[in-house]
Structure formats: C-alpha cells, structure tokens
Design a protein around this motif. Structure first.
Motif, PDB file in Angstrom:
ATOM      1  N   MET A  72       0.832  -1.202   0.000  1.00 32.94           N
ATOM      2  CA  MET A  72       0.000   0.000   0.000  1.00 32.94           C
ATOM      3  C   MET A  72       0.870   1.257   0.000  1.00 32.94           C
ATOM      4  N   SER A  73       1.958   1.223   0.775  1.00 35.14           N
ATOM      5  CA  SER A  73       2.831   2.397   0.846  1.00 35.14           C
ATOM      6  C   SER A  73       3.547   2.637  -0.479  1.00 35.14           C
ATOM      7  N   ILE A  74       3.860   1.532  -1.210  1.00 33.76           N
ATOM      8  CA  ILE A  74       4.553   1.668  -2.489  1.00 33.76           C
ATOM      9  C   ILE A  74       3.683   2.380  -3.516  1.00 33.76           C
ATOM     10  N   LEU A  75       2.364   2.407  -3.280  1.00 31.87           N
ATOM     11  CA  LEU A  75       1.489   3.167  -4.174  1.00 31.87           C
ATOM     12  C   LEU A  75       1.813   4.662  -4.148  1.00 31.87           C
ATOM     13  N   GLY A  76       2.582   5.060  -3.127  1.00 31.78           N
ATOM     14  CA  GLY A  76       3.002   6.458  -3.076  1.00 31.78           C
ATOM     15  C   GLY A  76       4.074   6.775  -4.100  1.00 31.78           C
ATOM     16  N   GLU A  77       4.709   5.722  -4.692  1.00 33.17           N
ATOM     17  CA  GLU A  77       5.784   5.968  -5.657  1.00 33.17           C
ATOM     18  C   GLU A  77       5.333   6.761  -6.879  1.00 33.17           C
ATOM     19  N   PRO A  78       4.238   6.358  -7.579  1.00 33.52           N
ATOM     20  CA  PRO A  78       3.852   7.156  -8.752  1.00 33.52           C
ATOM     21  C   PRO A  78       3.475   8.590  -8.399  1.00 33.52           C
ATOM     22  N   ILE A  79       2.931   8.794  -7.197  1.00 28.39           N
ATOM     23  CA  ILE A  79       2.578  10.154  -6.768  1.00 28.39           C
ATOM     24  C   ILE A  79       3.849  10.960  -6.520  1.00 28.39           C
ATOM     25  N   GLY A  80       4.773  10.368  -5.731  1.00 34.37           N
ATOM     26  CA  GLY A  80       6.029  11.056  -5.443  1.00 34.37           C
ATOM     27  C   GLY A  80       6.852  11.272  -6.692  1.00 34.37           C
ATOM     28  N   ALA A  81       6.918  10.252  -7.558  1.00 30.64           N
ATOM     29  CA  ALA A  81       7.703  10.358  -8.789  1.00 30.64           C
ATOM     30  C   ALA A  81       7.122  11.423  -9.722  1.00 30.64           C
ATOM     31  N   SER A  82       5.788  11.501  -9.786  1.00 33.49           N
ATOM     32  CA  SER A  82       5.139  12.499 -10.648  1.00 33.49           C
ATOM     33  C   SER A  82       5.415  13.915 -10.161  1.00 33.49           C
ATOM     34  N   LEU A  83       5.374  14.106  -8.841  1.00 30.00           N
ATOM     35  CA  LEU A  83       5.679  15.427  -8.269  1.00 30.00           C
ATOM     36  C   LEU A  83       7.135  15.808  -8.531  1.00 30.00           C
ATOM     37  N   LEU A  84       8.039  14.840  -8.330  1.00 25.90           N
ATOM     38  CA  LEU A  84       9.453  15.111  -8.592  1.00 25.90           C
ATOM     39  C   LEU A  84       9.699  15.407 -10.064  1.00 25.90           C
ATOM     40  N   ALA A  85       8.998  14.681 -10.962  1.00 30.33           N
ATOM     41  CA  ALA A  85       9.151  14.902 -12.404  1.00 30.33           C
ATOM     42  C   ALA A  85       8.646  16.290 -12.793  1.00 30.33           C
ATOM     43  N   PHE A  86       7.575  16.743 -12.129  1.00 32.67           N
ATOM     44  CA  PHE A  86       7.037  18.081 -12.396  1.00 32.67           C
ATOM     45  C   PHE A  86       8.039  19.155 -11.966  1.00 32.67           C
ATOM     46  N   ILE A  87       8.682  18.937 -10.796  1.00 34.96           N
ATOM     47  CA  ILE A  87       9.612  19.933 -10.253  1.00 34.96           C
ATOM     48  C   ILE A  87      10.968  19.885 -10.957  1.00 34.96           C
ATOM     49  N   LEU A  88      11.489  18.674 -11.162  1.00 39.16           N
ATOM     50  CA  LEU A  88      12.860  18.529 -11.662  1.00 39.16           C
ATOM     51  C   LEU A  88      12.965  18.364 -13.168  1.00 39.16           C
ATOM     52  N   LEU A  89      11.895  17.851 -13.812  1.00 37.62           N
ATOM     53  CA  LEU A  89      11.955  17.580 -15.246  1.00 37.62           C
ATOM     54  C   LEU A  89      10.950  18.392 -16.062  1.00 37.62           C
ATOM     55  N   ASN A  90      10.136  19.179 -15.376  1.00 41.15           N
ATOM     56  CA  ASN A  90       9.094  19.988 -16.029  1.00 41.15           C
ATOM     57  C   ASN A  90       8.095  19.134 -16.809  1.00 41.15           C
ATOM     58  N   GLU A  91       7.836  17.917 -16.333  1.00 40.64           N
ATOM     59  CA  GLU A  91       6.857  17.048 -16.978  1.00 40.64           C
ATOM     60  C   GLU A  91       5.452  17.365 -16.468  1.00 40.64           C
ATOM     61  N   THR A  92       4.493  17.328 -17.364  1.00 37.30           N
ATOM     62  CA  THR A  92       3.097  17.553 -16.993  1.00 37.30           C
ATOM     63  C   THR A  92       2.250  16.380 -17.486  1.00 37.30           C
ATOM     64  N   MET A  93       1.014  16.317 -16.991  1.00 40.56           N
ATOM     65  CA  MET A  93       0.091  15.251 -17.400  1.00 40.56           C
ATOM     66  C   MET A  93      -1.184  15.871 -17.939  1.00 40.56           C
ATOM     67  N   SER A  94      -1.776  15.215 -18.937  1.00 33.52           N
ATOM     68  CA  SER A  94      -3.072  15.662 -19.453  1.00 33.52           C
ATOM     69  C   SER A  94      -4.163  15.223 -18.482  1.00 33.52           C
ATOM     70  N   TRP A  95      -5.366  15.772 -18.640  1.00 35.70           N
ATOM     71  CA  TRP A  95      -6.470  15.394 -17.761  1.00 35.70           C
ATOM     72  C   TRP A  95      -6.851  13.929 -17.956  1.00 35.70           C
ATOM     73  N   ILE A  96      -6.678  13.423 -19.165  1.00 39.73           N
ATOM     74  CA  ILE A  96      -6.959  12.002 -19.405  1.00 39.73           C
ATOM     75  C   ILE A  96      -5.973  11.136 -18.624  1.00 39.73           C
ATOM     76  N   GLN A  97      -4.698  11.530 -18.638  1.00 40.63           N
ATOM     77  CA  GLN A  97      -3.683  10.769 -17.910  1.00 40.63           C
ATOM     78  C   GLN A  97      -3.897  10.868 -16.404  1.00 40.63           C
ATOM     79  N   ILE A  98      -4.244  12.057 -15.927  1.00 40.70           N
ATOM     80  CA  ILE A  98      -4.510  12.228 -14.494  1.00 40.70           C
ATOM     81  C   ILE A  98      -5.692  11.364 -14.062  1.00 40.70           C
ATOM     82  N   SER A  99      -6.751  11.373 -14.889  1.00 39.22           N
ATOM     83  CA  SER A  99      -7.933  10.551 -14.583  1.00 39.22           C
ATOM     84  C   SER A  99      -7.571   9.067 -14.571  1.00 39.22           C
ATOM     85  N   GLY A 100      -6.780   8.649 -15.563  1.00 45.16           N
ATOM     86  CA  GLY A 100      -6.357   7.254 -15.622  1.00 45.16           C
ATOM     87  C   GLY A 100      -5.486   6.875 -14.436  1.00 45.16           C
TER      88      GLY A 100
END
Length: 299
Positions: free
Chosen positions: A246-274
């Motif tokens: 259950m705790s490992i489910l935090g990885e995609p959340i943490g990785a996405s936040l880090l990617a937004f801050i460090l890599l300037n990656e964003t997600m579309s609303w379809i990807q966020i919903s998925g």
C-alpha cells in the motif's frame, strides 16, 4: 504469526522508502546511458554494498540446493528483464505514466498466484483489478494523443511489470527456503550477469561514461535500492506485505511530483484521470486481499 515491534516508528522508514523509490525514475531520466548499463551498475553497486555483511553467512549459501540455485538464477533473469524494460520505457514515455503502470505489479502477482498456487480472490478484488487495468489503459489512450513513442514506452513499462511479477512469484516460493540476504545477493548477482551478457552481445560499452553518469549509477544503487527496496524488505519483520505494498502506491505520486519539479513534466487530464483510477483500483484490490489475508492468518 505475530510481528515484533519496530525499534523506531513505522511511519519514518515507510516515508524514507517511498521517497527513495520515487527518485528511481528521475535518476534514469537524468542518465543518457543505455538502460542495460544503468540496470547492471545499479545492481552491481548494490551487491558490492551488501558483500561485507555476508562474511558470516557462507554456510547459508552452501546449504542452498541445486534446484533453488536454478530458481535464484531465474528470478535474477526476470529482475534484469524488468529493469531493462522499465528503465527503457522512461526513454519514451513520462515518469507519471511509467510508474503508475508499474504500480499494477500486485495485480500481475495475484494473477500468477491464481494459476500457479491456485490462490483465489474475491469479487471485490477482481473489480479493483479491472478498475486498475482500465486506468492504465486510459493512461495509454492519453499517451496516444501525444505520440506513438509514448505509447511504446507505456507498453515497455507494462511488459516490465509482468516481468517483475514473475520475479516476485519465484521469490515467494524461495523465501520460505533461503534467507532474505541469500535471496537478494544471489538474485542481484544473477541479474548483473544477465545484464553483462546482454551488453556484450549488443556491443554496449562498459566504461565509456563520464563522472556524472557514474554518480547516477551509484545513486540508483544507494537511494532506490538500499534505502527503498531493501528498506521495504526490512519492514516485513514488523508489518504485513500488504501494508508495504500500500505504501509503495506512493511511488507514482512522489515520482510524478518530482518529475514536475525537476523535469518539467506535466500530465493531461486524461492521464490524471487514468492515474487516479489505477491507484483507486489498486487500493480497493489490496484492501480486500489484505483483509482476506488477515482473516486467514494464525496468531
């Protein structure tokens, strides 16, 4: 079986572990080296870190049967295949898409356990699986609108998740017969050999990398491997595997936040919903299966 008490509050190593594994995809993105080289040195450096602690465990290795050595080798092969595919996926798709698809690992493990160990799951768990897979499909659909390369990256991550599920299923069989140290060191070493052979066959250079690349290889070994996966293994002494999952489910959340801050990656609303759908499905799946395991446990 009743778990012993942790010497420190459980939340502390859990948070450290989640943050550590969240950096894995970031390090891979920062490196321009082939995925096969990143995976090889990540595991090789982890093996070198572990070796000094095995001086007094020689007898444990001698006690391993020939059949189990074959299984350890097979587990190492699928671990190498997982890293090759998943790290390769990050060359084509976003951190968010790749790590959310990777979070489907427990679903594949349960599917394999159903056919191999005849384990059954409830209707609600199946619903959770369908929701999670539908969420992953929605991520892929969102990536179609970006480029075919992104969809190819999603496919690599999906196949890499299947590979790590096979690796975990073999581990489930072996962990009752060998110690965690013997398992981890043997499997990591076998995976290093697989990577080395692959790189030789492909003509990939072993040494032609700058200081920054070597630093990234070392960070991959220390941060997500030692302070991530090995820390989660240590936690199994004190909490259930379901809680760790259950705790490992935090990885995609943490990785996405880090990617937004460090890599300037964003997600579309379809990807966020998925992504939200996949995580919600996984939470339902693991809560149901976790409750079942708890009810069947013997104190």
């Amino acid at each position: 079986m009743k778990k012993s008490s942790s010497p420190i509050p459980i939340i502390i190593p859990l948070l450290i572990g989640v943050i550590a594994v969240s950096f894995s995809a970031i390090f891979v993105k920062w490196s321009s080296a082939p995925a096969s080289i990143q995976g090889m040195y990540r595991l090789l450096f982890a093996v070198l870190i572990m070796l000094p602690f095995g001086i007094r465990r020689v007898s444990e290795f001698r006690a391993v049967s020939f059949k189990n050595w074959l299984l350890l080798g097979a587990s190492g092969f699928f671990l190498a295949l997982h890293f090759l595919l998943w790290m390769g996926s990050l060359k084509y798709t976003t951190v968010s898409s790749s790590t959310i698809i990777l979070a489907l690992e427990p679903v594949f493990i349960w599917c394999g356990a159903y056919f191999i160990f005849k384990e059954r799951i409830s209707t609600f768990a199946k619903i959770g699986m369908l929701i999670a897979v539908a969420g992953a499909a929605l991520i892929g659909w969102g990536d179609v609108g970006i480029s075919s390369a992104n969809l190819y990256g999603d496919l690599l991550s999906f196949l890499g998740t299947m590979a790590v599920a096979v690796h975990m299923l073999i581990g489930q069989k072996l962990m009752s017969q060998v110690s965690a140290y013997v398992y981890n060191l043997s499997v990591f070493s076998a995976a290093v050999v697989v990577f080395a052979l692959y790189n030789v066959m492909r003509g990939v250079s072993f040494t032609n990398y700058n200081d920054q690349e070597w630093g990234i290889f070392l960070l991959l070994a220390i941060v997500p491997t030692v302070f991530g996966h090995m820390l989660f293994n240590w936690l199994l002494q004190y909490i259930s595997a379901t809680t760790v999952s259950m705790s490992i489910l935090g990885e995609p959340i943490g990785a996405s936040l880090l990617a937004f801050i460090l890599l300037n990656e964003t997600m579309s609303w379809i990807q966020i919903s998925g992504g939200l759908m996949a995580i919600a499905g996984m939470i339902l799946f693991m809560r149901v299966t976790g409750s079942k395991n708890k009810s069947e446990a013997i104190d």
